[in-house]
Design an enzyme around this catalytic site. Sequence first.
Site, PDB file in Angstrom:
ATOM      1  N   LYS A  16       0.830  -1.207   0.000  1.00 21.41           N
ATOM      2  CA  LYS A  16       0.000   0.000   0.000  1.00 21.41           C
ATOM      3  C   LYS A  16       0.864   1.256   0.000  1.00 21.41           C
ATOM      4  O   LYS A  16       0.552   2.231  -0.707  1.00 21.41           O
ATOM      5  CB  LYS A  16      -0.922  -0.008   1.218  1.00 21.41           C
ATOM      6  CG  LYS A  16      -1.967  -1.119   1.186  1.00 21.41           C
ATOM      7  CD  LYS A  16      -2.683  -1.275   2.520  1.00 21.41           C
ATOM      8  CE  LYS A  16      -3.645  -2.453   2.493  1.00 21.41           C
ATOM      9  NZ  LYS A  16      -4.276  -2.741   3.796  1.00 21.41           N
ATOM     10  N   GLN A  27      -5.177  -1.599  10.059  1.00 16.47           N
ATOM     11  CA  GLN A  27      -4.865  -2.884   9.442  1.00 16.47           C
ATOM     12  C   GLN A  27      -5.376  -4.033  10.306  1.00 16.47           C
ATOM     13  O   GLN A  27      -5.068  -4.117  11.496  1.00 16.47           O
ATOM     14  CB  GLN A  27      -3.350  -3.018   9.248  1.00 16.47           C
ATOM     15  CG  GLN A  27      -2.918  -4.258   8.492  1.00 16.47           C
ATOM     16  CD  GLN A  27      -3.360  -4.234   7.045  1.00 16.47           C
ATOM     17  OE1 GLN A  27      -3.216  -3.241   6.349  1.00 16.47           O
ATOM     18  NE2 GLN A  27      -3.897  -5.354   6.583  1.00 16.47           N
ATOM     19  N   ASP A  51     -11.382   1.982   3.725  1.00 20.18           N
ATOM     20  CA  ASP A  51     -11.664   0.558   3.574  1.00 20.18           C
ATOM     21  C   ASP A  51     -13.121   0.317   3.202  1.00 20.18           C
ATOM     22  O   ASP A  51     -13.479  -0.743   2.677  1.00 20.18           O
ATOM     23  CB  ASP A  51     -11.361  -0.193   4.883  1.00 20.18           C
ATOM     24  CG  ASP A  51      -9.998  -0.871   4.862  1.00 20.18           C
ATOM     25  OD1 ASP A  51      -9.493  -1.158   3.763  1.00 20.18           O
ATOM     26  OD2 ASP A  51      -9.450  -1.130   5.954  1.00 20.18           O
TER      27      ASP A  51
END
Length: 357
Positions: free
Chosen positions: A120, A164, A190
């Site tokens: 990422k 995460q 997300d």
Amino acid sequence: MAEKRAANEQAQREEAASKRPKTAEEGLKTLKIHSPSAIESYAEFKRYYEPTNWDTKGVDADGERGRIIDGKKIAEGIRATLKQKIAEKVENPAFEHRKPGLTVILVGENAASKVYIRQKQKACVDVGIDGQLINLPATTSLEALLAKIDELNADDKVDGVLVQLPLPAGELADNVRQVVDRIDPLKDVDGFHPENLGNLVTRAPKMRPCTPWGVMHLIWSTGVNPYGLECLVVGASNHVGRPMVLELLLNGASVQCVHRFSRDLEAHVRRAECVIVAAGKPGLVKGEWIRPGAIVIDIGINRLESGKLVGDVDFQAAKVNAGWITPVPGGVGPMTVAMLLTNTVTAYDAHRRPKTA
């Protein structure tokens, strides 16, 4: 009359098949409503959601099998467009001069999570997003993590916040829902916040769950008409399976979802024109089950004892029947990252301020 009608229908099917792109790359170039462009807003993509824009119906048994949907190449096109758009936005004299900002919170030292985060971060650098990592110790309390999220929610230079997953076992793992819900919905890149999932349910999506959103691009790249397409989603997780069903419904597909309590998986798979698998079980879907010409999207990624990465579908056997199929790796994974970047730019557009005199 019946023979003449049958002959006309056959001619129409053959004509449609002749227009069908032979590869996903060709599909990106020729399909009149599709291009590998970045997602700036839902309105920008309304053309995908107009049935009259699609030339073909369903999956044609045109004899073509095993065509690879190259998610890596499609994602590269999206990222290239994003990079250009970000540069234009940053240099726009009417707005403050700053890059989009994405902050990732990692709690603990999960090795797999670190790999994903590096991917990422590299992607952020490539397109011009200011990516930051906050690495908290595994002993971090729930209170401390929520306080850090509150701090980022209030920071005007942070457009996207991502925690995460998975979180360390114990208090944090037991309160994942509370952690996800604490993120500002407009910074939830997300797409997991209940408000964002609710927007998808009510057909007014904003920040969309990255993997299902990426899968829609993969389906579009085939040129197959999603309206009325008989789709099967294997797996009903909160982050993939359930929002995947909603994305397909939004695009007019006829959708069925099977899960661990469903019976006769084989029968469901054999009927489906499009099979999307996200169960986390290597080889769960057998190749001989795939309907001839079907689209197969394999979201699963599993590491065998040999170290080899495989999906949830028996790829080698499935591509014999499938009209289109994603590889693992190189299929869905790159698209998930590309959608994370585009969500970040969507959040940036909502947050950046006009210049003041």
